[in-house]
Design a protein around this motif. Structure first.
Motif, PDB file in Angstrom:
ATOM      1  N   ARG A   1      50.352  20.305 -55.338  1.00 42.44           N
ATOM      2  CA  ARG A   1      49.855  21.296 -56.304  1.00 42.44           C
ATOM      3  C   ARG A   1      49.705  22.678 -55.678  1.00 42.44           C
ATOM      4  O   ARG A   1      49.505  23.662 -56.377  1.00 42.44           O
ATOM      5  CB  ARG A   1      48.535  20.838 -56.910  1.00 42.44           C
ATOM      6  N   GLY A   2      49.806  22.768 -54.370  1.00 37.85           N
ATOM      7  CA  GLY A   2      49.784  24.058 -53.688  1.00 37.85           C
ATOM      8  C   GLY A   2      50.924  24.958 -54.124  1.00 37.85           C
ATOM      9  O   GLY A   2      50.890  26.166 -53.912  1.00 37.85           O
ATOM     10  N   ILE A   3      51.929  24.372 -54.759  1.00 38.65           N
ATOM     11  CA  ILE A   3      53.042  25.167 -55.277  1.00 38.65           C
ATOM     12  C   ILE A   3      52.557  26.166 -56.333  1.00 38.65           C
ATOM     13  O   ILE A   3      53.132  27.235 -56.490  1.00 38.65           O
ATOM     14  CB  ILE A   3      54.152  24.242 -55.831  1.00 38.65           C
ATOM     15  N   ILE A   4      51.456  25.832 -57.023  1.00 35.87           N
ATOM     16  CA  ILE A   4      50.951  26.707 -58.084  1.00 35.87           C
ATOM     17  C   ILE A   4      50.351  27.987 -57.496  1.00 35.87           C
ATOM     18  O   ILE A   4      50.801  29.087 -57.860  1.00 35.87           O
ATOM     19  CB  ILE A   4      49.967  25.948 -58.995  1.00 35.87           C
ATOM     20  N   PRO A   5      49.355  27.909 -56.589  1.00 38.43           N
ATOM     21  CA  PRO A   5      48.865  29.164 -56.033  1.00 38.43           C
ATOM     22  C   PRO A   5      49.936  29.908 -55.241  1.00 38.43           C
ATOM     23  O   PRO A   5      49.965  31.146 -55.241  1.00 38.43           O
ATOM     24  CB  PRO A   5      47.683  28.754 -55.151  1.00 38.43           C
ATOM     25  N   CYS A   6      50.824  29.173 -54.589  1.00 41.37           N
ATOM     26  CA  CYS A   6      51.897  29.828 -53.840  1.00 41.37           C
ATOM     27  C   CYS A   6      52.764  30.664 -54.779  1.00 41.37           C
ATOM     28  O   CYS A   6      53.094  31.817 -54.479  1.00 41.37           O
ATOM     29  CB  CYS A   6      52.732  28.785 -53.106  1.00 41.37           C
ATOM     30  N   SER A   7      53.091  30.117 -55.932  1.00 40.46           N
ATOM     31  CA  SER A   7      53.900  30.855 -56.914  1.00 40.46           C
ATOM     32  C   SER A   7      53.153  32.083 -57.437  1.00 40.46           C
ATOM     33  O   SER A   7      53.750  33.144 -57.634  1.00 40.46           O
ATOM     34  CB  SER A   7      54.280  29.940 -58.072  1.00 40.46           C
ATOM     35  N   MET A   8      51.857  31.928 -57.645  1.00 38.94           N
ATOM     36  CA  MET A   8      51.052  33.070 -58.112  1.00 38.94           C
ATOM     37  C   MET A   8      50.980  34.160 -57.037  1.00 38.94           C
ATOM     38  O   MET A   8      51.026  35.348 -57.335  1.00 38.94           O
ATOM     39  CB  MET A   8      49.637  32.612 -58.489  1.00 38.94           C
ATOM     40  N   LEU A   9      50.889  33.747 -55.790  1.00 37.68           N
ATOM     41  CA  LEU A   9      50.825  34.716 -54.697  1.00 37.68           C
ATOM     42  C   LEU A   9      52.171  35.414 -54.490  1.00 37.68           C
ATOM     43  O   LEU A   9      52.212  36.574 -54.083  1.00 37.68           O
ATOM     44  CB  LEU A   9      50.343  34.033 -53.417  1.00 37.68           C
ATOM     45  N   ILE A  10      53.258  34.744 -54.801  1.00 33.66           N
ATOM     46  CA  ILE A  10      54.573  35.391 -54.777  1.00 33.66           C
ATOM     47  C   ILE A  10      54.586  36.523 -55.792  1.00 33.66           C
ATOM     48  O   ILE A  10      55.031  37.641 -55.502  1.00 33.66           O
ATOM     49  CB  ILE A  10      55.707  34.381 -55.060  1.00 33.66           C
ATOM     50  N   ALA A  11      54.081  36.246 -56.987  1.00 34.07           N
ATOM     51  CA  ALA A  11      54.019  37.275 -58.034  1.00 34.07           C
ATOM     52  C   ALA A  11      53.145  38.442 -57.585  1.00 34.07           C
ATOM     53  O   ALA A  11      53.481  39.617 -57.824  1.00 34.07           O
ATOM     54  CB  ALA A  11      53.503  36.680 -59.340  1.00 34.07           C
ATOM     55  N   LEU A  12      52.019  38.154 -56.923  1.00 33.84           N
ATOM     56  CA  LEU A  12      51.141  39.213 -56.424  1.00 33.84           C
ATOM     57  C   LEU A  12      51.878  40.091 -55.422  1.00 33.84           C
ATOM     58  O   LEU A  12      51.812  41.325 -55.496  1.00 33.84           O
ATOM     59  CB  LEU A  12      49.894  38.605 -55.787  1.00 33.84           C
ATOM     60  N   GLU A  13      52.591  39.456 -54.490  1.00 32.53           N
ATOM     61  CA  GLU A  13      53.351  40.234 -53.498  1.00 32.53           C
ATOM     62  C   GLU A  13      54.426  41.092 -54.162  1.00 32.53           C
ATOM     63  O   GLU A  13      54.628  42.247 -53.778  1.00 32.53           O
ATOM     64  CB  GLU A  13      53.982  39.303 -52.459  1.00 32.53           C
ATOM     65  N   GLN A  14      55.080  40.543 -55.165  1.00 29.12           N
ATOM     66  CA  GLN A  14      56.128  41.296 -55.853  1.00 29.12           C
ATOM     67  C   GLN A  14      55.547  42.472 -56.631  1.00 29.12           C
ATOM     68  O   GLN A  14      56.123  43.558 -56.647  1.00 29.12           O
ATOM     69  CB  GLN A  14      56.922  40.378 -56.778  1.00 29.12           C
ATOM     70  N   GLN A  15      54.404  42.263 -57.276  1.00 31.34           N
ATOM     71  CA  GLN A  15      53.803  43.323 -58.086  1.00 31.34           C
ATOM     72  C   GLN A  15      53.159  44.421 -57.252  1.00 31.34           C
ATOM     73  O   GLN A  15      53.187  45.585 -57.642  1.00 31.34           O
ATOM     74  CB  GLN A  15      52.784  42.730 -59.055  1.00 31.34           C
ATOM     75  N   THR A  16      52.572  44.057 -56.108  1.00 33.70           N
ATOM     76  CA  THR A  16      51.881  45.058 -55.282  1.00 33.70           C
ATOM     77  C   THR A  16      52.776  45.659 -54.207  1.00 33.70           C
ATOM     78  O   THR A  16      52.475  46.725 -53.692  1.00 33.70           O
ATOM     79  CB  THR A  16      50.648  44.440 -54.597  1.00 33.70           C
ATOM     80  N   GLY A  17      53.841  44.954 -53.857  1.00 35.07           N
ATOM     81  CA  GLY A  17      54.685  45.406 -52.757  1.00 35.07           C
ATOM     82  C   GLY A  17      54.018  45.219 -51.402  1.00 35.07           C
ATOM     83  O   GLY A  17      54.432  45.797 -50.407  1.00 35.07           O
ATOM     84  N   LYS A  18      52.942  44.422 -51.368  1.00 31.76           N
ATOM     85  CA  LYS A  18      52.198  44.158 -50.134  1.00 31.76           C
ATOM     86  C   LYS A  18      52.187  42.661 -49.862  1.00 31.76           C
ATOM     87  O   LYS A  18      52.350  41.853 -50.765  1.00 31.76           O
ATOM     88  CB  LYS A  18      50.739  44.595 -50.277  1.00 31.76           C
ATOM     89  N   GLN A  19      51.935  42.307 -48.604  1.00 27.92           N
ATOM     90  CA  GLN A  19      51.697  40.907 -48.289  1.00 27.92           C
ATOM     91  C   GLN A  19      50.299  40.543 -48.769  1.00 27.92           C
ATOM     92  O   GLN A  19      49.415  41.397 -48.857  1.00 27.92           O
ATOM     93  CB  GLN A  19      51.820  40.659 -46.795  1.00 27.92           C
ATOM     94  N   VAL A  20      50.106  39.266 -49.052  1.00 25.55           N
ATOM     95  CA  VAL A  20      48.814  38.790 -49.563  1.00 25.55           C
ATOM     96  C   VAL A  20      47.686  39.184 -48.623  1.00 25.55           C
ATOM     97  O   VAL A  20      46.624  39.629 -49.060  1.00 25.55           O
ATOM     98  CB  VAL A  20      48.833  37.265 -49.790  1.00 25.55           C
ATOM     99  N   ARG A  21      47.890  39.069 -47.312  1.00 25.53           N
ATOM    100  CA  ARG A  21      46.812  39.372 -46.360  1.00 25.53           C
ATOM    101  C   ARG A  21      46.353  40.811 -46.438  1.00 25.53           C
ATOM    102  O   ARG A  21      45.243  41.136 -46.023  1.00 25.53           O
ATOM    103  CB  ARG A  21      47.221  39.001 -44.944  1.00 25.53           C
TER     104      ARG A  21
END
Length: 86
Positions: free
Chosen positions: A13-33
């Motif tokens: 189920r970690g695939i779900i937050p991972c997919s959401m974090l991919i979207a965050l990186e794409q939208q912000t242009g930053k790494q999650v950290r």
């Protein structure tokens, strides 16, 4: 501003937050950290946290859940857990 990210566990189920974090990186242009002051997780969430802190892009992290070895990692080996009779 201080903000935190908490990622729950749940094996594959970690695939779900991972997919959401991919979207965050794409939208912000930053790494999650670079988007959070603090991160924490349980089980597979802690695996993602380690990858985030190491600077691994989430598109790369996704291969942990979808790559060639994912079936071996996330498939139950016990016949009872796998729903197979002995």
């Amino acid at each position: 501003m201080t903000n935190a990210l908490a990622i729950s566990g749940g094996g594959i189920r970690g695939i779900i937050p991972c997919s959401m974090l991919i979207a965050l990186e794409q939208q912000t242009g930053k790494q999650v950290r670079d988007c959070f002051s603090y991160i924490g997780g349980t089980s597979t969430g802690s695996d993602l946290c380690a990858l985030i802190e190491a600077g691994v892009p989430m598109t790369t992290a996704l291969t942990f859940y979808t790559g060639q070895d994912a079936k071996d990692v996330f498939s139950p080996q016990d016949p009872v857990l796998a729903g197979r009779s002995g």
